[in-house]
Design a protein around this motif. Structure first.
Motif, PDB file in Angstrom:
ATOM      1  N   SER A  28       0.809  -1.214   0.000  1.00 49.77           N
ATOM      2  CA  SER A  28       0.000   0.000   0.000  1.00 49.77           C
ATOM      3  C   SER A  28       0.847   1.271   0.000  1.00 49.77           C
ATOM      4  CB  SER A  28      -0.931   0.014   1.221  1.00 49.77           C
ATOM      5  OG  SER A  28      -1.842  -1.071   1.176  1.00 49.77           O
ATOM      6  N   LEU A  29       2.107   1.148   0.446  1.00 53.38           N
ATOM      7  CA  LEU A  29       2.992   2.307   0.473  1.00 53.38           C
ATOM      8  C   LEU A  29       3.558   2.649  -0.901  1.00 53.38           C
ATOM      9  CD1 LEU A  29       4.962   1.489   3.749  1.00 53.38           C
ATOM     10  CD2 LEU A  29       3.268   3.313   3.440  1.00 53.38           C
ATOM     11  N   LEU A  30       3.332   1.776  -1.891  1.00 54.99           N
ATOM     12  CA  LEU A  30       3.822   2.048  -3.248  1.00 54.99           C
ATOM     13  C   LEU A  30       3.177   3.305  -3.818  1.00 54.99           C
ATOM     14  CD1 LEU A  30       3.702  -1.528  -4.833  1.00 54.99           C
ATOM     15  CD2 LEU A  30       5.772  -0.203  -4.345  1.00 54.99           C
ATOM     16  N   PRO A  31       3.864   3.967  -4.747  1.00 52.44           N
ATOM     17  CA  PRO A  31       3.221   5.079  -5.465  1.00 52.44           C
ATOM     18  C   PRO A  31       1.980   4.574  -6.204  1.00 52.44           C
ATOM     19  CG  PRO A  31       5.575   4.974  -5.955  1.00 52.44           C
ATOM     20  CD  PRO A  31       5.241   3.724  -5.216  1.00 52.44           C
ATOM     21  N   ARG A  32       1.040   5.454  -6.434  1.00 51.91           N
ATOM     22  CA  ARG A  32      -0.196   5.046  -7.105  1.00 51.91           C
ATOM     23  C   ARG A  32       0.080   4.426  -8.468  1.00 51.91           C
ATOM     24  NH1 ARG A  32      -3.818  10.482  -5.923  1.00 51.91           N
ATOM     25  NH2 ARG A  32      -3.327  10.592  -3.687  1.00 51.91           N
ATOM     26  N   TRP A  33       1.020   5.008  -9.221  1.00 56.11           N
ATOM     27  CA  TRP A  33       1.296   4.490 -10.558  1.00 56.11           C
ATOM     28  C   TRP A  33       1.857   3.069 -10.492  1.00 56.11           C
ATOM     29  CZ3 TRP A  33       6.339   3.180 -10.995  1.00 56.11           C
ATOM     30  CH2 TRP A  33       7.293   3.889 -10.254  1.00 56.11           C
ATOM     31  N   ALA A  34       2.599   2.762  -9.425  1.00 56.68           N
ATOM     32  CA  ALA A  34       3.151   1.410  -9.290  1.00 56.68           C
ATOM     33  C   ALA A  34       2.046   0.416  -8.939  1.00 56.68           C
ATOM     34  CB  ALA A  34       4.239   1.388  -8.232  1.00 56.68           C
ATOM     35  N   PRO A  63      -5.940  -0.972  -7.449  1.00 59.49           N
ATOM     36  CA  PRO A  63      -6.392   0.425  -7.448  1.00 59.49           C
ATOM     37  C   PRO A  63      -5.338   1.366  -6.896  1.00 59.49           C
ATOM     38  CG  PRO A  63      -8.067  -1.034  -6.518  1.00 59.49           C
ATOM     39  CD  PRO A  63      -6.834  -1.847  -6.666  1.00 59.49           C
ATOM     40  N   GLY A  64      -5.186   2.494  -7.578  1.00 58.99           N
ATOM     41  CA  GLY A  64      -4.282   3.530  -7.086  1.00 58.99           C
ATOM     42  C   GLY A  64      -5.074   4.640  -6.437  1.00 58.99           C
ATOM     43  N   LEU A  65      -5.843   4.296  -5.422  1.00 59.58           N
ATOM     44  CA  LEU A  65      -6.783   5.256  -4.837  1.00 59.58           C
ATOM     45  C   LEU A  65      -6.120   6.118  -3.760  1.00 59.58           C
ATOM     46  CD1 LEU A  65      -9.841   2.868  -4.391  1.00 59.58           C
ATOM     47  CD2 LEU A  65      -9.448   4.510  -6.239  1.00 59.58           C
ATOM     48  N   PRO A  66      -6.498   7.400  -3.681  1.00 63.67           N
ATOM     49  CA  PRO A  66      -5.973   8.260  -2.611  1.00 63.67           C
ATOM     50  C   PRO A  66      -6.308   7.730  -1.214  1.00 63.67           C
ATOM     51  CG  PRO A  66      -7.033   9.576  -4.309  1.00 63.67           C
ATOM     52  CD  PRO A  66      -7.352   8.145  -4.609  1.00 63.67           C
TER      53      PRO A  66
END
Length: 285
Positions: free
Chosen positions: A217-223, A230-233
């Protein structure tokens, strides 16, 4: 330089020491592994040359010891450790599964990816966990870590040295990243590795799922999107709040449990260096 008073490449006034005394950085190491696996040649190099499946925890501890030696070890110890790693990398080759090309694992592009993902994972995790860091501190950390890049065989002039340069690097390299078969296997392994000391069928197993989920979950959204997640905020917010809670809990532990022998030895050398400086300083009349 006297090994008894040599505080190494960074020292107690560095941002590097401030960041790497944070035990929450174990989650940063997991994040870095997920991120590094998205580079097809990097992950194939590991898959084809490593016994990580049979010796996952041994490999983890060797990597942690190497990082700790570079950060907290004497100058000579850090140079010796880096020379060993460079020697290993220099002998290793891998075959690109798409093109059949044989390549070296110490190619600068590959070393740069591993270095940047590692240091960016460390500083971003520390920042999100609540370690007091200004924007200048973050940039200073990246600049300090050029030493680690050079030790591993990179030309420091080719390595991002500020947060803005790291973002530019990620943007430039993103077209090379993908969810390869190696990345899928690595992610699955990180989520459910064999546990040591007979812990596989104990409550430690579900606890590890939580550890792995937080690291991911700590990955950047694009990763996360490359991993088809999901790359959710909201994921970012949840991961940050969880990380801050864990940091507070870890800070309640005794210092000896939070640091380790490499840090303790470093502080012994700091004290010896300070004592030597007091003895040799001119006495005021």
């Amino acid at each position: 330089m006297d090994p008894e008073t040599d505080v190494g490449f960074f020292g107690p006034d560095s941002v590097t020491w401030r960041v790497h005394t944070e035990p929450v950085l174990w989650f940063a190491g997991l994040r870095a592994l997920y991120l590094q696996a998205l580079h097809p040649r990097v992950v194939e190099g590991v898959m084809q040359n490593s016994r990580f499946r049979e010796d996952a925890w041994g490999r983890l501890m060797r990597t942690a010891t190497y990082v700790g030696t570079v950060i907290f070890g004497s100058t000579a110890a850090a140079r010796r450790a880096a020379a060993r790693v460079r020697g290993i990398h220099g002998r290793l080759r891998a075959r690109d599964p798409d093109t059949g090309e044989i390549y070296r694992l110490d190619e600068p592009d590959l070393l740069r990816w591993v270095h940047v993902t590692e240091v960016e994972s460390f500083i971003s995790t520390a920042y999100r966990a609540g370690c007091p860091l200004s924007e200048d501190d973050v940039d200073r950390y990246y600049t300090e870590q050029l030493v680690a890049a050079e030790l591993i065989g990179l030309d420091p002039a080719t390595v991002p040295a500020t947060a803005a340069e790291v973002e530019e690097y990620y943007t430039a390299v993103r077209s090379e990243l993908r969810l390869s078969e190696g990345a899928k296997q690595t992610a699955a392994f990180l989520a459910a590795p064999p546990l040591p000391w007979g812990l596989g069928w104990t409550p430690v197993r579900p606890a590890w799922f939580g550890v792995a989920a937080l690291g991911f979950s700590l990955l950047p959204r694009w990763a996360r999107r490359i991993y088809r997640m999901p790359g959710l905020p909201t994921t970012d917010l949840t991961a940050t709040m969880t990380l801050r809670g864990l940091r507070l809990a870890l800070q309640a532990l005794p210092e000896k449990a939070r640091t380790g022998p490499l840090y303790e030895d470093a502080m012994r050398r700091v004290a010896a260096a300070a004592a030597t400086q007091r003895l040799t300083a001119p006495q005021a009349r």
